[in-house]
Design a protein around this motif. Structure first.
Motif, short mmCIF file in Angstrom:
data_model
loop_
_atom_site.label_atom_id
_atom_site.label_comp_id
_atom_site.label_asym_id
_atom_site.label_seq_id
_atom_site.Cartn_x
_atom_site.Cartn_y
_atom_site.Cartn_z
N ASP A 78 0.81 -1.23 0.00
CA ASP A 78 0.00 0.00 0.00
C ASP A 78 0.84 1.27 0.00
OD1 ASP A 78 -2.28 -1.57 0.01
OD2 ASP A 78 -2.57 -1.44 2.18
N GLY A 79 1.94 1.29 -0.73
CA GLY A 79 2.78 2.47 -0.83
C GLY A 79 3.80 2.62 0.30
N TYR A 80 3.81 1.69 1.25
CA TYR A 80 4.78 1.71 2.35
C TYR A 80 5.87 0.68 2.08
CZ TYR A 80 1.34 4.39 5.00
OH TYR A 80 0.46 5.35 5.42
N VAL A 81 7.01 0.85 2.77
CA VAL A 81 8.17 -0.03 2.60
C VAL A 81 8.39 -0.80 3.90
CG1 VAL A 81 10.65 -0.09 2.16
CG2 VAL A 81 9.22 1.59 0.98
N PHE A 82 8.63 -2.09 3.79
CA PHE A 82 8.88 -2.95 4.95
C PHE A 82 10.16 -3.73 4.71
CE2 PHE A 82 4.43 -1.96 4.77
CZ PHE A 82 4.18 -1.53 6.06
N GLU A 83 11.18 -3.40 5.47
CA GLU A 83 12.52 -3.96 5.28
C GLU A 83 12.81 -5.03 6.31
OE1 GLU A 83 16.46 -4.32 3.77
OE2 GLU A 83 14.62 -3.49 2.93
N GLY A 84 13.11 -6.23 5.83
CA GLY A 84 13.59 -7.28 6.72
C GLY A 84 12.50 -8.10 7.39
N HIS A 85 12.91 -8.77 8.44
CA HIS A 85 12.10 -9.80 9.11
C HIS A 85 11.17 -9.20 10.16
CE1 HIS A 85 14.07 -13.20 7.14
NE2 HIS A 85 15.11 -12.38 7.08
N ILE A 86 10.23 -8.39 9.71
CA ILE A 86 9.26 -7.73 10.58
C ILE A 86 8.11 -8.69 10.87
CG2 ILE A 86 7.70 -5.74 10.80
CD1 ILE A 86 9.40 -4.49 8.44
N PRO A 87 7.70 -8.81 12.13
CA PRO A 87 6.52 -9.63 12.44
C PRO A 87 5.26 -9.10 11.75
CG PRO A 87 7.79 -9.21 14.43
CD PRO A 87 8.35 -8.32 13.35
N ALA A 88 4.44 -10.00 11.24
CA ALA A 88 3.22 -9.63 10.53
C ALA A 88 2.30 -8.77 11.41
CB ALA A 88 2.49 -10.88 10.06
N ASP A 89 2.23 -9.05 12.71
CA ASP A 89 1.37 -8.26 13.59
C ASP A 89 1.81 -6.81 13.66
OD1 ASP A 89 -0.28 -10.40 14.13
OD2 ASP A 89 0.66 -10.88 16.06
N ASP A 90 3.11 -6.56 13.58
CA ASP A 90 3.60 -5.18 13.57
C ASP A 90 3.20 -4.48 12.27
OD1 ASP A 90 4.69 -5.67 16.05
OD2 ASP A 90 6.75 -5.82 15.31
N ILE A 91 3.26 -5.21 11.18
CA ILE A 91 2.86 -4.63 9.89
C ILE A 91 1.37 -4.33 9.89
CG2 ILE A 91 2.62 -5.12 7.41
CD1 ILE A 91 5.33 -6.58 7.62
N LYS A 92 0.56 -5.24 10.42
CA LYS A 92 -0.88 -5.00 10.51
C LYS A 92 -1.16 -3.74 11.34
CE LYS A 92 -2.25 -9.84 10.17
NZ LYS A 92 -2.85 -10.98 10.90
N ALA A 93 -0.51 -3.62 12.48
CA ALA A 93 -0.72 -2.46 13.36
C ALA A 93 -0.29 -1.18 12.65
CB ALA A 93 0.05 -2.64 14.67
N PHE A 94 0.82 -1.22 11.96
CA PHE A 94 1.31 -0.06 11.21
C PHE A 94 0.31 0.35 10.14
CE2 PHE A 94 3.45 1.96 7.69
CZ PHE A 94 4.34 2.84 8.28
N LEU A 95 -0.18 -0.62 9.37
CA LEU A 95 -1.11 -0.31 8.29
C LEU A 95 -2.43 0.25 8.81
CD1 LEU A 95 -0.46 -3.37 5.96
CD2 LEU A 95 0.23 -0.99 5.55
#
Length: 146
Positions: A78-95
């Protein structure tokens, strides 16, 4: 009563749609841990497409990932960048609630025990960082090792 059921159904459908975000994961064709992270994201409900690159540095530069934040793979959602081994829950919270001016999250390096880097019960201490276009970085989440 019917309105309540329709509302709940609509909210359930919309939350399922939000969860099924499309992920473009840029990775080396030779990196197995990047593929393991893709599986982690798929198990969390994301739809992931892998794009293979022989030169990941060019991808990172184009997407604004500094060497200090670099890891092995770089994902776009969605136009954001996610670098490396980030937990999916952190990505969900960020989005769901992106920090003001943040362009993405990063887990620098390849910490043991992060998603895709599991090895027995070994867990390194590591942080997930948010970053902006100006190169400013702040800690988003922290994970303790043992």
């Amino acid at each position: 009563m019917i309105r309540k059921v329709l509302t709940i159904t609509a909210l359930t459908f919309m939350s399922g749609q939000a969860l099924a975000a499309n992920v473009l994961n840029h990775k080396s064709p030779y990196c197995g841990c990047c593929t393991d992270w893709t599986v982690h994201m798929q198990e969390a409900g994301f739809t992931v497409t892998e794009k293979l690159h022989d030169n990941m540095n060019a991808v990172k530069q184009k997407l604004g990932v500094t060497p200090e934040l670099a890891s092995c793979h770089t994902a776009e959602i969605d136009g954001y960048v996610f670098e490396g081994h980030i937990p999916a829950d952190d990505i969900k919270a960020f989005l769901e609630n992106p920090p003001r001016n943040a362009v993405g999250l990063a887990v620098p390096g390849m910490p043991m025990g992060s998603p895709g880097m599991e090895y027995g019960d070994q867990k390194d201490e590591y942080s997930v960082y948010a970053f902006n276009e100006k190169g400013q970085v702040f800690e988003y989440r922290h994970y303790k090792g043992h």
